[in-house]
Design an enzyme around this catalytic site. Structure first.
Site, PDB file in Angstrom:
ATOM      1  N   SER B   9       0.841  -1.199   0.000  1.00  0.00           N
ATOM      2  CA  SER B   9       0.000   0.000   0.000  1.00  0.00           C
ATOM      3  C   SER B   9       0.880   1.256   0.000  1.00  0.00           C
ATOM      4  O   SER B   9       1.906   1.282  -0.684  1.00  0.00           O
ATOM      5  CB  SER B   9      -0.963  -0.052   1.193  1.00  0.00           C
ATOM      6  OG  SER B   9      -1.930   0.958   1.113  1.00  0.00           O
ATOM      7  N   HIS B  35      -2.047  -0.878  -3.708  1.00  0.00           N
ATOM      8  CA  HIS B  35      -3.093   0.143  -3.598  1.00  0.00           C
ATOM      9  C   HIS B  35      -2.559   1.413  -4.253  1.00  0.00           C
ATOM     10  O   HIS B  35      -1.669   2.064  -3.719  1.00  0.00           O
ATOM     11  CB  HIS B  35      -3.442   0.444  -2.136  1.00  0.00           C
ATOM     12  CG  HIS B  35      -3.849  -0.765  -1.357  1.00  0.00           C
ATOM     13  ND1 HIS B  35      -3.673  -0.882   0.005  1.00  0.00           N
ATOM     14  CD2 HIS B  35      -4.435  -1.926  -1.754  1.00  0.00           C
ATOM     15  CE1 HIS B  35      -4.139  -2.046   0.422  1.00  0.00           C
ATOM     16  NE2 HIS B  35      -4.594  -2.712  -0.634  1.00  0.00           N
ATOM     17  N   ASP B 128      -5.207  -4.767   5.668  1.00  0.00           N
ATOM     18  CA  ASP B 128      -5.404  -5.574   4.466  1.00  0.00           C
ATOM     19  C   ASP B 128      -4.250  -6.566   4.337  1.00  0.00           C
ATOM     20  O   ASP B 128      -3.085  -6.212   4.487  1.00  0.00           O
ATOM     21  CB  ASP B 128      -5.463  -4.666   3.220  1.00  0.00           C
ATOM     22  CG  ASP B 128      -5.882  -5.438   1.977  1.00  0.00           C
ATOM     23  OD1 ASP B 128      -6.552  -6.478   2.132  1.00  0.00           O
ATOM     24  OD2 ASP B 128      -5.545  -4.985   0.863  1.00  0.00           O
TER      25      ASP B 128
END
Lengths: 137, 186
Positions: B9, B35, B128
């Site tokens: 991310s 992400h 996540d």
């Protein structure tokens, strides 16, 4: 070296000392630097067509960094920018959840000048290449 | 087939490029879930391509996994791997505030005799990938997280570590070495 050819950077921070330091370091490295003290002025610059790297403080009065990102998205101003949070907070707060894809990186203050330049140069490669992609699409 | 899922991310693109810098061509299928804004996915791919001879592409719906490839999940879609071979994209609700969610991809993998799995979690905010790491570990995968001290944001790797299902906690350089070792074992 001060040829301001490295691309445009906007530093958004309510701390004048941080704005000054970032501006000096990045201008000396060849970037054009715009300095603003809050999210509202950041949005104004974007509405006027700013494209480049945004170094965005999290903790600011009235509109914090997360609210600023949300306003950027709400106004459809996210194209042509790379956002990196610039913050003194050691632990990011949960307001970031849902905005992860729009936060490219996270710089913790105090920062080393060389690290700042290296990172901004890296972010800029995304802005520049993205612009080129648009030109040829 | 040796299948690697890398979940990443905020702050991840630089770490991923560090891992793939000079990365040799190996019989691995590496799937990257980053992400990232849809605006930057093609640039991200080009960056990775400039660092390694491994074939690199952004996944399209229905494409099949194959060896010696780095496959990047497109922004804005969840990625599922059907039967450990076929990429399926969907626009279901965001999970942990993100789409693609690392968990969604990792949880779609199955334990299969002919497959060897590896799951990796890099820098990022939130949790996540934590459930996905538990699932992959239960499928026999080697599980790795980025050493939190080397992360711009630590909470994603930290959440994975707290599950107790992580085999290794490595720096980006050691993750790269482990990947090369994983791809070199016959």
């Amino acid at each position: 070296m001060t040829n301001n050819s490295g691309g445009r950077v906007m530093i958004v921070d309510d701390d004048a000392n941080v704005r000054f330091t970032v501006k000096v370091v990045l201008k000396d490295a060849g970037f054009e630097v715009i300095s603003v003290e809050n999210g509202i002025k950041c949005l104004e610059c974007l509405k006027k067509g700013f494209s480049g790297v945004i170094l965005l403080d999290i903790m600011m009065p009235e509109m914090d960094g997360w609210d600023t990102i949300q306003a950027i998205l709400d106004n459809g101003l996210e194209n042509g920018i790379v956002i990196s949070m610039l913050t003194a907070k050691d632990k990011p707060d949960n307001k970031m959840i849902g905005l992860q894809e729009h936060v490219f990186d996270y710089l913790t203050k105090p920062f080393e000048s060389e690290d700042l330049i290296r990172r901004v140069t890296y972010y800029m490669s995304f802005v520049n290449q993205n612009d080129k992609s648009k030109l040829y699409s | 087939m040796k299948i690697v899922i890398i979940g990443s991310s905020t702050g991840g693109p630089q770490i991923i490029e560090e891992i793939f810098s000079g990365f040799p061509v190996l019989p691995l299928t590496i799937i990257v879930i980053q992400h990232i804004s849809p605006n930057f996915i093609q640039v991200f791919k080009k960056h990775i391509m400039s660092f390694t001879q491994m074939e690199t592409q952004v996944i399209v719906d229905g494409c099949k996994l194959s060896e010696k490839k780095i496959l990047i999940a497109p922004a804005g879609f969840h990625l599922l791997i059907n039967s450990n071979r076929i990429c399926k994209l969907n626009s279901d609700e965001k999970i942990h505030g993100v789409r693609p969610a690392v968990d969604r991809t990792m949880l779609s993998l199955k334990k299969r005799e002919n497959d060897t799995l590896m799951g990796i979690i890099l820098t990022g905010m939130g949790r996540d990938g934590a459930d996905g790491i538990v699932h992959m570990h239960s499928c026999g995968a080697v599980t790795i997280v980025q050493e939190p001290r080397t992360c711009p944001i630590k909470s994603m790797p930290q959440a994975a570590i707290e599950t107790g299902h992580v085999d290794f906690i490595f720096s980006p350089d050691d993750i790269k070495k482990k990947l090369i070792e994983f791809g070199s074992i016959t």
